[in-house]
Scaffold this motif. Structure first.
Motif, PDB file in Angstrom:
ATOM      1  N   ASP A  50     -48.713  97.175 -13.409  1.00  0.00           N
ATOM      2  CA  ASP A  50     -47.674  97.437 -12.406  1.00  0.00           C
ATOM      3  C   ASP A  50     -47.564  96.326 -11.360  1.00  0.00           C
ATOM      4  OD1 ASP A  50     -46.986  99.879 -13.538  1.00  0.00           O
ATOM      5  OD2 ASP A  50     -48.543 100.955 -12.421  1.00  0.00           O
ATOM      6  N   TYR A  51     -48.410  95.316 -11.491  1.00  0.00           N
ATOM      7  CA  TYR A  51     -48.405  94.217 -10.512  1.00  0.00           C
ATOM      8  C   TYR A  51     -46.997  93.624 -10.388  1.00  0.00           C
ATOM      9  CZ  TYR A  51     -49.295  89.516  -8.657  1.00  0.00           C
ATOM     10  OH  TYR A  51     -49.266  88.343  -7.912  1.00  0.00           O
ATOM     11  N   LEU A  52     -46.587  93.341  -9.142  1.00  0.00           N
ATOM     12  CA  LEU A  52     -45.247  92.818  -8.875  1.00  0.00           C
ATOM     13  C   LEU A  52     -45.292  91.314  -8.621  1.00  0.00           C
ATOM     14  CD1 LEU A  52     -43.786  95.571  -6.517  1.00  0.00           C
ATOM     15  CD2 LEU A  52     -43.245  95.178  -8.933  1.00  0.00           C
ATOM     16  N   THR A  53     -44.367  90.604  -9.227  1.00  0.00           N
ATOM     17  CA  THR A  53     -44.239  89.169  -9.018  1.00  0.00           C
ATOM     18  C   THR A  53     -42.786  88.789  -9.289  1.00  0.00           C
ATOM     19  OG1 THR A  53     -45.127  86.994  -9.630  1.00  0.00           O
ATOM     20  CG2 THR A  53     -44.862  88.598 -11.407  1.00  0.00           C
ATOM     21  N   TYR A  54     -42.497  87.503  -9.289  1.00  0.00           N
ATOM     22  CA  TYR A  54     -41.178  87.042  -9.709  1.00  0.00           C
ATOM     23  C   TYR A  54     -41.313  85.615 -10.207  1.00  0.00           C
ATOM     24  CZ  TYR A  54     -40.492  84.232  -5.401  1.00  0.00           C
ATOM     25  OH  TYR A  54     -40.598  83.308  -4.393  1.00  0.00           O
ATOM     26  N   LEU A 107     -46.814  96.083  -3.239  1.00  0.00           N
ATOM     27  CA  LEU A 107     -46.735  94.675  -2.852  1.00  0.00           C
ATOM     28  C   LEU A 107     -47.730  93.868  -3.668  1.00  0.00           C
ATOM     29  CD1 LEU A 107     -45.638  92.506  -0.847  1.00  0.00           C
ATOM     30  CD2 LEU A 107     -47.540  93.120   0.669  1.00  0.00           C
ATOM     31  N   GLY A 108     -47.242  92.807  -4.316  1.00  0.00           N
ATOM     32  CA  GLY A 108     -48.103  91.902  -5.063  1.00  0.00           C
ATOM     33  C   GLY A 108     -48.158  90.545  -4.389  1.00  0.00           C
ATOM     34  N   ALA A 118     -34.773  90.228  -8.054  1.00  0.00           N
ATOM     35  CA  ALA A 118     -35.555  91.420  -8.396  1.00  0.00           C
ATOM     36  C   ALA A 118     -37.023  91.086  -8.615  1.00  0.00           C
ATOM     37  CB  ALA A 118     -34.992  92.074  -9.650  1.00  0.00           C
ATOM     38  N   ALA A 119     -37.889  91.963  -8.112  1.00  0.00           N
ATOM     39  CA  ALA A 119     -39.309  91.874  -8.430  1.00  0.00           C
ATOM     40  C   ALA A 119     -39.545  92.350  -9.852  1.00  0.00           C
ATOM     41  CB  ALA A 119     -40.112  92.717  -7.453  1.00  0.00           C
ATOM     42  N   GLN A 120     -40.528  91.748 -10.524  1.00  0.00           N
ATOM     43  CA  GLN A 120     -40.798  92.065 -11.923  1.00  0.00           C
ATOM     44  C   GLN A 120     -42.229  92.549 -12.083  1.00  0.00           C
ATOM     45  OE1 GLN A 120     -40.165  88.238 -13.624  1.00  0.00           O
ATOM     46  NE2 GLN A 120     -37.964  88.209 -13.208  1.00  0.00           N
ATOM     47  N   ASN A 121     -42.439  93.434 -13.041  1.00  0.00           N
ATOM     48  CA  ASN A 121     -43.784  93.902 -13.358  1.00  0.00           C
ATOM     49  C   ASN A 121     -44.460  92.949 -14.333  1.00  0.00           C
ATOM     50  OD1 ASN A 121     -42.258  96.970 -13.129  1.00  0.00           O
ATOM     51  ND2 ASN A 121     -44.095  96.565 -11.931  1.00  0.00           N
ATOM     52  N   GLN A 122     -45.743  92.708 -14.064  1.00  0.00           N
ATOM     53  CA  GLN A 122     -46.542  91.812 -14.911  1.00  0.00           C
ATOM     54  C   GLN A 122     -47.997  92.203 -14.734  1.00  0.00           C
ATOM     55  OE1 GLN A 122     -45.629  87.482 -14.791  1.00  0.00           O
ATOM     56  NE2 GLN A 122     -47.776  87.221 -14.247  1.00  0.00           N
ATOM     57  N   THR A 123     -48.796  92.014 -15.739  1.00  0.00           N
ATOM     58  CA  THR A 123     -50.221  92.333 -15.631  1.00  0.00           C
ATOM     59  C   THR A 123     -50.910  91.296 -14.761  1.00  0.00           C
ATOM     60  OG1 THR A 123     -50.241  93.381 -17.817  1.00  0.00           O
ATOM     61  CG2 THR A 123     -52.369  92.695 -16.892  1.00  0.00           C
ATOM     62  N   SER A 124     -51.630  91.762 -13.753  1.00  0.00           N
ATOM     63  CA  SER A 124     -52.299  90.855 -12.814  1.00  0.00           C
ATOM     64  C   SER A 124     -53.594  90.315 -13.396  1.00  0.00           C
ATOM     65  CB  SER A 124     -52.591  91.583 -11.503  1.00  0.00           C
ATOM     66  OG  SER A 124     -53.345  92.764 -11.746  1.00  0.00           O
ATOM     67  N   ASP A 131     -50.827  99.027  -4.169  1.00  0.00           N
ATOM     68  CA  ASP A 131     -49.897  99.972  -4.807  1.00  0.00           C
ATOM     69  C   ASP A 131     -49.543 101.151  -3.907  1.00  0.00           C
ATOM     70  OD1 ASP A 131     -52.261 101.354  -4.812  1.00  0.00           O
ATOM     71  OD2 ASP A 131     -52.335 101.685  -6.971  1.00  0.00           O
ATOM     72  N   ASP A 132     -50.011 101.110  -2.670  1.00  0.00           N
ATOM     73  CA  ASP A 132     -49.698 102.204  -1.749  1.00  0.00           C
ATOM     74  C   ASP A 132     -49.553 101.627  -0.341  1.00  0.00           C
ATOM     75  OD1 ASP A 132     -49.245 104.677  -0.682  1.00  0.00           O
ATOM     76  OD2 ASP A 132     -51.345 105.282  -0.671  1.00  0.00           O
TER      77      ASP A 132
END
Length: 977
Positions: A273-277, A403-404, A326-332, A375-376
């Protein structure tokens, strides 16, 4: 980067070739036992002996004479030696059993000579015994003119800490903020200062006094000193403490280290669920490759649009912006780090000729890549009710989401030093490069019933990138005028730094779950983009001249000198927001489709174009400069036996100028303000200081000190800038803006300091101390919520009413062998600081608070001081076993709830909640000569959150900011060649 590669190659070749050609070496440093200072001109004589030390194989040889640092080097063939050290009127010392191998260095460390007494004979010790002491720093602390603490390179080597930030947490009286900044006595950044090699060096955050400490490997640090009281030779702009990091210039032994580390946080890493772009190809190196560059033509006051240019130009301009919103989901991924250090000293000329100059060199390169995922995350804005019967607070806006963050830090430090017997020249260069990418998704709730609010629900994607770079150079010369008692030390240190926030993007759909999803300026706002840039140049120079003399049969010092600091900053913010030439239509309200081709002008759907929010001249651009010239004089003497006085006076002439304008002037109003290189601060201050030390015994001191110091506003505080945090939507306003309760005149804070201390020093670095301190603040600067700004969340640095604080501090470091000999390797350390602080409110603040006074509440005209923790607790239990090469420790730190933002009237105060930080570390060395070490660390064992809350009378605490850093684990490997 290419230059560093060339330098590294040369140093590797040099070190390899010299190692092959050289004999072994005996090195050490001779210090005077009574004061810890280096002894210049001490004689070192060596005898080669049999391995069992029963017979002399080779007669006495004059090995060396110590230089201005008290250091010596004796090149010898492989074998076993006895080393005799002597100096006129001092007791001779012989060190037996010094083993030398071909091409290797045996460093004897610090060798202490005592003054000669007739009944004493020559002292004989073994090499093992001389090498285990860290007494010099403790002696320096005991004899220091002011109150200080510290940690030395000998201690680094013993405990195995890899970086300065890991080591300094073991110094009593300090706390670590954000994993990299050092605060002293619970006072925040405004009152704590960090220097590098005695010079003021800005950090990667140019608005901080503190330089981040996680960039320095301990292999390159000679010592770190924390000064808690002011003396005239120090800069006057600190109050809580000043931390000086002194890097090595002549390594005692050859350094060639390689390190690698990884870190794992279960709540953050390998999370899908990690957020990045998508950023640039060089993000992993800490800088943008141009992907986020400002589009061509965007600086124009009238950028191409439907009403300012032809259709083709407008269409081309909107398409020149990066379409990704847009923010994107990626494995951290996990955290990882790499490090390399090299250093040595070379004898120039024939190795047998000790009078020839020596060349020392150091170089370090480090890389860190850290990933964080919260994540919270919660941000909140709350208000009080006007009704005196309603004590609860109501929300104005809340944001909850994820927030990532990915942070890259590259640090390079290199130095060369040339030394003869009485002169030393040093050149040190440092380069820091930092890049941080952030992506967040938030649900926004706004209460239309709250004061100044419109009421809406929104979903926002936020994309940010910050890159900063710092280049610092130090040129330093030290000169001892032979047999005169005069010492001269001069330093020049320029710094070039930049900070850029390229293409900050915020895209927030309002009413996403209705039949009319939209962008609305009066609600969550239209999609926006911001470019911010800062360029700063600093140059700091100073000279210190010392005359050593004798008074009343005791050593005395007269010291004087001067310094000059010049700083210049250029800052600019450019803002652009989306406008719609056609009616909005969002059947699929997603940030991913906003800048799709079908939505861009001249399309008949939405017809998006960008509008510039930048006037000419730009109200969010400024240029500021500072000239600070200082002179000081100080005298240290012992007028009566066991009673030392250190009296001094520092004078600083500080002038700050500003070029900038407010929004009214930029819009053409004659009522606006415009400054063109005008003085905004102009002060000539005297800073007296008196330190009195009474030696109860050789190991006990009573200290008393008085001093005046100062805290000055930063460039951004003394400006017209309005700086938006796009994620929280909070705005920082420069203090030059005027309001009904603020005249726009921000001034310095002048502080009176009184300190008392009893200190007891014991063997092997053990000590106890009890301190009391009092500080009076004239016009302290604090961050205040602006009461007049009710439709937006805005803050400003202001002078508030006068303040004072009274504190006590208890410090202890103790080995546990007094309980049982089996515990001789265990040490316990602790520091407790308790502070009572108060601010006398201004009439404006007091009246604003009274306006919202609740039934049963009795508002006083005094409150806690912002930024001052009511208590700080540091504690540690450590295990150090040099024989096993094993070091371990458990450390705990907590600060009491601290007022962070002063609320007035409608708004409550914001307090930083206590963060209970418990960490564990263990380090083990392996292999031949202990060249390999492995360390394991756990941080935030208690899994505590970093939180700030609004607080009000009889109301539940409401979230201002909430982040959970989680519990982190890390493993590092270090190999010494």
């Amino acid at each position: 980067m290419l230059k560093f590669k060339h330098l590294l190659a040369v140093l590797l070749i040099l070190s390899t070739s010299v190692a092959i050609a050289q004999k072994g070496k005996i090195r050490g440093t001779i210090i005077e036992d009574s004061n810890g200072e280096p002894m210049i001109g001490a004689n070192v004589v060596v005898n080669k002996v049999s391995p069992d030390n029963q017979e002399i194989i080779e007669g006495a040889l004059i090995g060396a004479v110590t230089d201005l640092d008290g250091q010596f080097t004796v090149p010898v063939e492989a074998g076993t030696y006895n080393v005799k050290v002597s100096f006129v009127t001092f007791q001779a010392l012989t060190i037996e059993g010094v083993v030398i191998k071909d091409g290797e260095v045996n460093n004897l460390g610090q060798i202490r000579l005592k003054e000669e007494k007739s009944e004493l004979q020559e002292v004989v010790v073994t090499a093992k015994a001389i090498r285990t002491t860290e007494a010099a720093l403790m002696t320096v602390k005991k004899k220091a003119p002011g109150m200080m603490d510290g940690i030395s390179s000998a201690k680094f080597k013993l405990i195995g800490d890899a970086t300065a930030v890991e080591a300094v947490k073991r110094v009593t009286g300090v706390s670590i903020e954000g994993g990299k900044y050092v605060y002293v006595r619970g006072l925040g950044d405004r009152y704590t200062k960090t220097t590098l090699n005695g010079m003021d060096v800005p950090g990667l955050d140019p608005d901080r006094n503190s330089l981040q400490m996680d960039i320095f490997p301990t292999s390159l640090i000679d010592n770190m000193i924390v000064r808690k009281s002011f003396t005239a030779d120090l800069p006057a702009d600190f109050t809580g403490g000043i931390v000086n990091v002194e890097t090595k210039d002549f390594p005692d032994e050859k350094i060639m280290d390689v390190s690698f580390g990884i870190g794992f946080n279960p709540s953050m890493h390998f999370n899908s669920d990690y957020l990045t772009y998508e950023g640039g190809s060089t993000d992993f190196l800490g800088f943008d490759d141009g992907t986020r560059a400002l589009p061509q033509g965007a600086r124009a006051t009238q950028v191409p649009g439907p009403f300012t240019g032809n259709t083709e130009e407008a269409s081309e301009f909107i398409r020149s912006f990066n379409p990704n919103l847009a923010a994107q989901n990626q494995t951290s991924l996990m955290d990882y780090s790499l490090g390399f250090s090299i250093g040595d000293q070379l004898q120039l000329g024939k190795s047998e000729d000790d009078d020839k100059p020596k060349l020392g060199y150091i170089f370090s390169l480090s890389y860190k890549n850290n990933t964080r995922f919260y994540d919270d995350v919660s941000y909140g804005e709350y208000q009080k009710y006007k009704d005196p019967e309603r004590t609860e607070m109501r929300y104005a806006t809340t944001q909850d989401g994820q927030l990532g963050e990915n942070n890259v830090l590259i640090g390079a430090l290199g130095g060369l030093a040339l030394k003869s017997k009485y002169t030393k020249l040093r050149l040190t260069a440092m380069r820091l490069q930092n890049g941080e990418s952030r992506a967040g998704q938030f649900n926004i709730q706004n209460d239309g019933e709250a004061v100044g609010q419109s009421g809406y629900v929104a979903e926002s994607d936020n994309l940010e990138y910050t890159q900063s770079a710092l280049n610092n150079i130090l040129l330093n010369g030290t000169h001892i005028l032979k047999n005169t008692g005069w010492d001269i030390d001069w330093r020049v240190s320029p710094t070039f730094s930049t900070l850029e926030d390229p293409d900050i993007r915020k895209t927030a759909f309002s009413a996403v779950n209705t039949d009319n999803p939209r962008f609305a300026a009066g609600e969550a706002g239209n999609p926006s983009r911001i470019w911010r840039s800062l360029n700063e140049f600093n140059i700091n120079s100073k000279i210190d001249i010392t005359k050593k003399y004798s008074f009343n049969d005791a050593d005395a010092k007269f010291k004087f000198g001067g310094s000059h600091t010049y700083k210049n900053r250029d800052y600019e913010i450019l803002f652009f927001d989306v406008q719609f030439f056609e009616s909005q239509s969002w059947p699929n309200p997603s940030q991913e489709v906003v800048l799709n081709e079908e939505n861009l002008f001249p399309s008949e759907t939405n017809g998006i174009y960008y509008q510039s929010g930048n006037n000419n001249p730009n109200p969010n651009a400024y240029s500021s400069n500072v000239n600070n010239t200082a002179f000081y004089v100080s005298n240290e003497m012992t007028p009566i036996r066991n009673f030392k006085t250190v009296l001094g006076l520092r004078v600083e002439n500080y002038v700050q100028r500003h070029t900038g304008r407010d929004q009214a002037h930029a819009s053409g109003s004659s009522n606006g303000r415009n400054l063109v290189n005008e003085k905004v601060l102009d002060s000539f201050d005297f800073f007296p200081t008196a330190n009195l030390i009474y030696s109860l015994t050789d190991d006990q001191n009573l200290r008393a000190s008085y001093s005046k110091t100062i805290a000055r506003p930063s460039f951004k505080e003394l400006s017209f800038a309005q700086i938006l945090d796009p994620i929280t939507n909070r705005i920082f306003n420069g203090s030059l803006f005027t309001y009904a309760d603020w005249d726009g005149n921000l001034t310095e804070t002048r502080i009176d300091n009184i300190d008392l201390r009893w200190e007891l020093f014991q063997r092997e670095g053990q000590m106890f101390s009890v301190s009391a301190f009092y500080k009076y603040f004239d016009n302290p600067i604090e961050l205040v919520r602006i009461p007049a700004q009710q439709t937006s969340t805005e803050f400003q640095a202001r002078n508030v009413g006068n303040g004072r604080l009274l504190g006590v501090e208890l410090e202890a470091r103790k080995k546990l062998d007094f309980i049982s000999p089996a515990l001789r390797n265990f040490n316990i350390s602790g520091n407790l600081t308790m502070v009572e602080s108060r601010i006398d409110m201004t009439d404006q603040e007091f009246n604003a608070r009274k306006e919202y006074e609740k039934t049963g509440e009795n508002i006083s005209d005094v409150r806690q001081m912002a930024g001052q923790a009511p208590y700080v607790i540091n504690g540690g239990l450590s295990y150090n076993n040099p024989v096993l090469g094993l070091n371990a420790g458990m450390f705990y730190n907590v600060k009491g709830p601290t007022l962070a933002i002063v609320g007035t009237g409608l708004y409550g105060d914001v307090y930083d909640e206590s963060f209970h930080n418990l960490s564990f570390s263990i380090n083990k060395t392996f292999g031949k000569d202990d060249k390999t070490s492995i360390d394991f660390k756990v941080s935030n064992i208690l899994n505590d959150k970093r939180e700030s809350f609004y607080q009000s009378f009889q109301a539940d605490k409401e979230v201002f900011t909430s982040l959970n850093p989680g519990t982190a684990f890390s493993v590092g490997v270090n190999y010494k060649f």
